[in-house]
Enzyme design. Structure first.
Site, PDB file in Angstrom:
ATOM      1  N   ASN A 143       0.916  -1.173   0.000  1.00 27.17           N
ATOM      2  CA  ASN A 143       0.000   0.000   0.000  1.00 27.17           C
ATOM      3  C   ASN A 143       0.935   1.197   0.000  1.00 27.17           C
ATOM      4  OD1 ASN A 143      -2.342   1.271   2.513  1.00 27.17           O
ATOM      5  ND2 ASN A 143      -2.243   1.734   0.347  1.00 27.17           N
ATOM      6  N   GLN A 149      -2.082   6.709  -1.605  1.00 25.10           N
ATOM      7  CA  GLN A 149      -2.405   7.888  -0.804  1.00 25.10           C
ATOM      8  C   GLN A 149      -1.196   8.835  -0.718  1.00 25.10           C
ATOM      9  OE1 GLN A 149      -3.414   4.774   0.708  1.00 25.10           O
ATOM     10  NE2 GLN A 149      -5.624   5.111   0.444  1.00 25.10           N
ATOM     11  N   CYS A 176      -5.589   6.158   7.993  1.00 23.56           N
ATOM     12  CA  CYS A 176      -4.781   5.330   7.098  1.00 23.56           C
ATOM     13  C   CYS A 176      -3.784   4.572   7.963  1.00 23.56           C
ATOM     14  CB  CYS A 176      -4.076   6.190   6.059  1.00 23.56           C
ATOM     15  SG  CYS A 176      -3.117   5.229   4.881  1.00 23.56           S
ATOM     16  N   GLY A 177      -4.079   3.312   8.250  1.00 28.87           N
ATOM     17  CA  GLY A 177      -3.259   2.536   9.190  1.00 28.87           C
ATOM     18  C   GLY A 177      -1.868   2.255   8.645  1.00 28.87           C
ATOM     19  N   ASN A 178      -1.790   1.785   7.403  1.00 28.12           N
ATOM     20  CA  ASN A 178      -0.472   1.528   6.814  1.00 28.12           C
ATOM     21  C   ASN A 178       0.316   2.830   6.705  1.00 28.12           C
ATOM     22  OD1 ASN A 178      -0.657  -1.280   6.334  1.00 28.12           O
ATOM     23  ND2 ASN A 178      -1.874  -0.929   4.494  1.00 28.12           N
ATOM     24  N   HIS A 205     -15.825   1.390   6.879  1.00 29.97           N
ATOM     25  CA  HIS A 205     -15.503   0.069   6.304  1.00 29.97           C
ATOM     26  C   HIS A 205     -16.737  -0.821   6.300  1.00 29.97           C
ATOM     27  CE1 HIS A 205     -11.057   0.295   6.081  1.00 29.97           C
ATOM     28  NE2 HIS A 205     -11.206   1.194   7.029  1.00 29.97           N
ATOM     29  N   ASN A 239     -14.843   1.777   2.353  1.00 27.56           N
ATOM     30  CA  ASN A 239     -13.805   0.803   1.978  1.00 27.56           C
ATOM     31  C   ASN A 239     -14.405  -0.589   2.123  1.00 27.56           C
ATOM     32  OD1 ASN A 239     -11.267   2.632   1.804  1.00 27.56           O
ATOM     33  ND2 ASN A 239     -12.212   3.228   3.740  1.00 27.56           N
ATOM     34  N   GLU A 295     -10.495  -0.138  -1.880  1.00 26.50           N
ATOM     35  CA  GLU A 295     -10.462   1.087  -1.082  1.00 26.50           C
ATOM     36  C   GLU A 295     -11.235   2.230  -1.725  1.00 26.50           C
ATOM     37  OE1 GLU A 295      -6.966   2.751   0.549  1.00 26.50           O
ATOM     38  OE2 GLU A 295      -6.084   0.814   1.073  1.00 26.50           O
ATOM     39  N   ARG A 296     -11.982   2.926  -0.909  1.00 24.95           N
ATOM     40  CA  ARG A 296     -12.670   4.169  -1.317  1.00 24.95           C
ATOM     41  C   ARG A 296     -11.637   5.118  -1.923  1.00 24.95           C
ATOM     42  NH1 ARG A 296     -14.950   8.112   3.405  1.00 24.95           N
ATOM     43  NH2 ARG A 296     -12.834   7.746   4.158  1.00 24.95           N
ATOM     44  N   CYS A 299      -4.413  -2.962   3.292  1.00 21.50           N
ATOM     45  CA  CYS A 299      -5.170  -1.865   3.906  1.00 21.50           C
ATOM     46  C   CYS A 299      -5.172  -2.109   5.411  1.00 21.50           C
ATOM     47  CB  CYS A 299      -6.589  -1.828   3.346  1.00 21.50           C
ATOM     48  SG  CYS A 299      -7.582  -0.474   4.017  1.00 21.50           S
ATOM     49  N   GLY A 300      -4.474  -1.248   6.134  1.00 20.65           N
ATOM     50  CA  GLY A 300      -4.327  -1.468   7.578  1.00 20.65           C
ATOM     51  C   GLY A 300      -5.639  -1.305   8.317  1.00 20.65           C
ATOM     52  N   GLY A 313      -8.465  -1.529   7.009  1.00 18.42           N
ATOM     53  CA  GLY A 313      -9.326  -2.607   6.502  1.00 18.42           C
ATOM     54  C   GLY A 313      -9.084  -3.916   7.228  1.00 18.42           C
TER      55      GLY A 313
HETATM   56  N1  LIG Z   1      -4.767   2.228   3.051  1.00 19.29           N
HETATM   57  C1  LIG Z   1      -5.288   2.809   4.270  1.00 19.29           C
HETATM   58  C2  LIG Z   1      -6.756   3.016   4.216  1.00 19.29           C
HETATM   59  C3  LIG Z   1      -7.061   4.202   3.456  1.00 19.29           C
HETATM   60  C4  LIG Z   1      -8.518   4.332   3.448  1.00 19.29           C
HETATM   61  C5  LIG Z   1      -8.946   5.328   2.420  1.00 19.29           C
HETATM   62  N2  LIG Z   1      -9.046   4.672   1.107  1.00 19.29           N
HETATM   63  C6  LIG Z   1     -10.295   5.913   2.806  1.00 19.29           C
HETATM   64  O1  LIG Z   1     -10.940   6.412   1.919  1.00 19.29           O
HETATM   65  O2  LIG Z   1     -10.639   5.862   3.993  1.00 19.29           O
HETATM   66  C7  LIG Z   1      -4.973   1.964   5.467  1.00 19.29           C
HETATM   67  O3  LIG Z   1      -3.962   1.276   5.433  1.00 19.29           O
HETATM   68  O4  LIG Z   1      -5.730   2.033   6.462  1.00 19.29           O
END
Ligand SMILES: N[C@H](CCC[C@H](N)C(=O)O)C(=O)O
Length: 284
Positions: A13, A51, A79-81, A165, A196, A214-215, A223-224, A226
């Site tokens: 990611n 992102q 965004c966890g990652n 989510h 998401n 992902e949204r 996706c962390g 997620g």
């Molecule tokens: N990749 C991110 C999530 C991004 C979520 C983003 N797509 C949203 O619209 O909330 C993660 O690791 O949590």
């Protein structure tokens, strides 16, 4: 004048990380208008990323704040990652040498710790099940909901982690209809801020496989938030234990939740440092 950035990823990611602390960024951006951001995110016209993460001085009692922009230019709250990559970045660039890092985002404050084996552990806070905290439209809060999307009805769980989510169970993630069902659910009207979409295959009570649409991005390699969403939704449906290994296409995250805060542990990698042209970060 130039704009320095670092390309990073958490299990594939990938992110463009901009340091707004030790470098003075121009008035003209970042953040840039969403059409410019989208061209920068494009893997042919720009740097290419899922992102953009913009690190700024904190306002409150955190060490830094960081803003998160999806590849389509939309700003989001979690965004966890990305949080793990920000922790690795501020440590490697000498901006932070403490033990526990406090990061502030639009959805609140999170605490991160770099473990002895170089992984990063993130306190992702508590899951938000209340409908208006996700947000999600339903008659009442429940373990799962039936949503009609396209010509099919899907049973999903819904949860907020500072971003929305939904999670559905599949027999085999390799055959999951991510490309077909992901966009339909992600933009479903019952998710007023979109969502998401996680496709979860349960291996046993402490192992799952997961793919995430992902949204604002599409399917990502990991996706962390997620992964956290999938575990707490699986637990709420009585299918998972407190500690779960989440195998994503880009690698594995360890998620722990025993009723208070969710902890996510995983790697964060820097790929290269780069310089953006100025004043237009991409060809007009
Ligand atoms: N990749 C991110 C999530 C991004 C979520 C983003 N797509 C949203 O619209 O909330 C993660 O690791 O949590």
């Amino acid at each position: 004048m130039s704009i320095q950035f670092t390309k990073m990823h958490g299990l594939g990611n990938d992110f463009m990380v901009l340091d707004g602390v030790s470098q003075t960024l121009p008035e003209t951006g970042p953040p840039w208008p969403s059409d410019v951001l989208a061209r920068l995110a494009d893997r042919h016209t720009g740097v290419g990323f899922d992102q953009l993460l913009l690190i700024q001085p904190a306002h409150g009692d955190a060490d830094f704040c960081y803003r998160i922009f999806n590849a389509d230019g939309t700003e989001v709250g979690q965004c966890g990652n990305g949080a793990r990559c920000v922790a690795r970045f501020v440590r490697d660039k000498g901006l932070f040498d403490g033990h526990t890092l406090r990061l502030e985002t639009h959805s609140g404050q999170m605490q991160l710790r770099i473990t002895d084996d170089g992984l990063i552990s993130v306190d992702m806070g508590a899951p938000r099940w209340q409908l208006d905290q996700i947000p999600f439209v339903a008659k009442a809060e429940a373990d799962s909901y039936l949503i009609v999307a396209g010509t099919n009805a899907h049973e999903v769980s819904a949860v907020g982690l500072g971003n929305p989510h939904c999670v559905l169970l599949v027999e085999n993630v390799d055959q999951a209809p991510v490309a077909e069902v992901g966009p339909l659910l992600s933009q479903h009207e019952r998710f007023p801020e979109q969502v998401n979409v996680g496709f979860m295959q349960i291996i046993d009570r402490s192992h799952i496989r997961l793919r995430v649409f992902e949204r604002g991005v599409g399917e990502t390699r990991a996706c962390g938030s997620g992964a956290c969403a999938a575990v707490v939704c699986g637990q709420r449906r009585g299918l998972l234990d407190d500690s779960v290994s989440v195998q994503l296409p880009g690698g594995t995250l360890q998620i722990h939740y025993a009723g208070t805060h969710i902890t996510m542990t995983g790697p964060a990698c820097a790929v290269y440092d780069g310089v953006l042209p100025y004043p237009d970060p991409v060809c007009p």
